[in-house]
Design a protein around this motif. Structure first.
Motif, short mmCIF file in Angstrom:
data_model
loop_
_atom_site.label_atom_id
_atom_site.label_comp_id
_atom_site.label_asym_id
_atom_site.label_seq_id
_atom_site.Cartn_x
_atom_site.Cartn_y
_atom_site.Cartn_z
N ALA A 1 -30.35 -4.13 2.15
CA ALA A 1 -29.17 -4.91 2.97
C ALA A 1 -27.99 -4.42 2.00
CB ALA A 1 -29.29 -6.47 2.95
N GLN A 2 -26.93 -4.18 2.89
CA GLN A 2 -25.62 -4.04 1.94
C GLN A 2 -24.33 -4.54 2.69
OE1 GLN A 2 -24.61 0.30 1.89
NE2 GLN A 2 -26.14 0.68 3.61
N THR A 3 -23.33 -4.56 2.06
CA THR A 3 -22.04 -4.89 2.57
C THR A 3 -20.80 -4.30 1.75
OG1 THR A 3 -20.67 -6.74 3.71
CG2 THR A 3 -21.55 -7.16 1.65
N ASP A 4 -19.60 -4.34 2.18
CA ASP A 4 -18.50 -3.91 1.50
C ASP A 4 -17.18 -4.35 1.69
OD1 ASP A 4 -17.98 -2.66 3.90
OD2 ASP A 4 -18.55 -0.65 3.41
N ARG A 5 -16.30 -3.96 0.81
CA ARG A 5 -14.87 -4.65 0.74
C ARG A 5 -13.83 -3.60 0.26
NH1 ARG A 5 -16.83 -7.78 3.48
NH2 ARG A 5 -16.72 -9.92 3.63
N LEU A 6 -12.77 -3.55 0.46
CA LEU A 6 -11.59 -2.65 0.05
C LEU A 6 -10.79 -3.56 -0.61
CD1 LEU A 6 -11.03 0.49 0.02
CD2 LEU A 6 -9.27 -0.06 1.76
N ALA B 1 -12.20 9.81 1.20
CA ALA B 1 -12.89 8.92 0.59
C ALA B 1 -12.43 7.62 0.18
CB ALA B 1 -13.69 9.88 -0.58
N LEU B 2 -11.04 7.41 0.30
CA LEU B 2 -10.73 6.37 0.16
C LEU B 2 -11.10 5.36 0.76
CD1 LEU B 2 -6.87 6.89 -0.52
CD2 LEU B 2 -8.29 6.00 -2.24
N VAL B 3 -11.26 5.34 2.19
CA VAL B 3 -11.78 4.46 3.08
C VAL B 3 -13.18 4.66 3.47
CG1 VAL B 3 -9.05 3.95 3.83
CG2 VAL B 3 -10.74 5.89 4.94
N THR B 4 -13.79 5.57 2.64
CA THR B 4 -15.14 5.78 3.15
C THR B 4 -15.92 4.25 2.70
OG1 THR B 4 -15.26 8.15 2.71
CG2 THR B 4 -17.23 6.99 2.87
N GLY B 5 -16.86 3.77 3.28
CA GLY B 5 -17.77 2.60 3.09
C GLY B 5 -18.84 2.72 3.81
N CYS B 6 -19.58 1.59 3.85
CA CYS B 6 -20.94 1.52 4.56
C CYS B 6 -20.58 0.32 5.55
CB CYS B 6 -22.07 1.10 3.67
SG CYS B 6 -21.86 -0.58 3.03
N VAL C 1 -16.57 -9.98 -3.02
CA VAL C 1 -15.30 -10.49 -3.09
C VAL C 1 -14.41 -10.58 -1.97
CG1 VAL C 1 -14.74 -9.89 -5.52
CG2 VAL C 1 -14.30 -8.30 -3.88
N ALA C 2 -13.72 -11.59 -1.69
CA ALA C 2 -12.86 -11.94 -0.45
C ALA C 2 -11.29 -11.84 -0.92
CB ALA C 2 -13.22 -13.08 0.09
N GLY C 3 -10.55 -12.13 0.20
CA GLY C 3 -8.81 -12.26 -0.11
C GLY C 3 -8.83 -13.52 -0.82
N GLY C 4 -7.96 -13.25 -1.68
CA GLY C 4 -7.25 -14.40 -2.84
C GLY C 4 -8.33 -14.51 -3.98
N GLU C 5 -9.25 -13.78 -4.15
CA GLU C 5 -10.21 -13.82 -5.13
C GLU C 5 -10.10 -12.73 -6.31
OE1 GLU C 5 -14.02 -15.88 -2.89
OE2 GLU C 5 -14.30 -14.05 -3.63
N THR D 1 -13.22 0.68 -3.50
CA THR D 1 -14.09 0.19 -2.63
C THR D 1 -15.24 -0.56 -3.32
OG1 THR D 1 -13.78 2.40 -1.21
CG2 THR D 1 -15.98 0.86 -0.90
N VAL D 2 -15.85 -1.74 -2.98
CA VAL D 2 -16.76 -2.47 -3.43
C VAL D 2 -17.98 -2.40 -2.48
CG1 VAL D 2 -17.21 -4.92 -4.60
CG2 VAL D 2 -14.89 -3.92 -4.68
N ASN D 3 -19.12 -2.25 -3.02
CA ASN D 3 -20.22 -2.18 -2.02
C ASN D 3 -21.25 -3.02 -2.75
OD1 ASN D 3 -23.12 -1.34 -1.47
ND2 ASN D 3 -21.82 -0.42 0.25
#
Length: 261
Positions: free
Chosen positions: A104-109, A21-26, A59-63, A147-149
């Protein structure tokens, strides 16, 4: 060399359902809806953002100070499923998904970046006594993985989806059973926890997962920003092993909320 139950928990979590579940996302796939006809107050109903718009807002890298942010791995596990309709919103959040299907959706780790102390000794784990071995494992894995969705809804869909999480926390206080990639899993307790002061409204919760005779907490939080939901799911295996308190990463919530203002 015999290892303690804490290390067994670590090993189990690393390969079992909880770690999956650590790496579960959409996926970043999302269809753009047509929007509602109109609000009850005579104003046009809120229209969902599209996937491209959400990708600009997540959110993205460096933020996020102290965190590495990147894509959710393509090798992530399948979502947690449950036969309990009441508890399904919790299972979805604990899978890195929004609590309800979205337009609509998107995600980041976001993974906490613990820099190695230059004074640390480079000692082989094989040369360590049991106690030192376990301490080293705990220290190396004492980091938040969140995980951020982001998901968006037409009309009052976001408010309804958030309300479903609040209802599920109450209805599923005694826990619920589920499956992930065909493996059974059990949550023995669900309780509301303190949510961040962000967005229009929010709900946070702790779920106790039981595996192989050991129990450990995982944390979820959903924050509504207009008709967009930010869903967070955090695991810290090192903290679990050390029976140390943790929560949904506040730095991640703060950074993501700032982008949604």
């Amino acid at each position: 060399m015999k290892r303690s139950s804490g290390v067994r928990l670590c090993a189990t979590a690393a390969v079992g359902a909880l770690s999956l579940a650590l790496v579960t996302g959409c996926s970043d796939e999302g269809s753009k809806g047509s929007g509602g006809a109109g609000g009850t107050d005579g104003k046009p109903a809120a229209r969902a953002l599209g996937t491209a718009e959400l990708k600009k807002l997540i959110v993205a890298g460096g933020e996020v100070p102290g965190y590495k942010v990147g894509a959710v791995p393509a090798t992530r596990a399948k979502p947690i499923t449950t036969d309990s309709a009441e508890c399904r919103p919790l299972a979805r959040v604990l899978s890195g998904l929004p609590p309800a299907e979205a337009t609509a959706q998107t995600d980041r780790l976001a993974t906490q970046d613990l820099k190695k102390d230059p004074t640390d000794d480079a000692t082989s784990l094989d040369d360590m006594a049991d106690g030192k071995f376990e301490d080293a494992i705990k220290k190396s894995m004492d980091l938040d993985v969140t995980t951020v969705n982001l998901s968006s809804y037409d009309g009052d869909g976001a408010a309804k989806a958030l309300a479903s999480v609040s209802a599920a926390v109450r209805a599923c206080a005694g826990g619920f059973a589920g499956k992930q990639s065909g493996t059974g899993m059990k949550f023995t307790k669900v309780a509301e926890s303190k949510a961040a002061a962000a967005g229009d409204e929010s709900v946070a919760f702790e779920a106790i997962s039981e595996m192989d005779g050991d129990s450990a907490p995982v944390y979820g939080e959903v924050v509504r920003h207009g008709n967009t939901l930010a869903s967070y799911y955090t695991v810290n295996i090192g903290a679990m092993m050390a029976k140390k308190a943790y929560s949904v990463s506040p730095e991640v919530v703060k950074a993501q909320s700032a982008k949604l203002k």
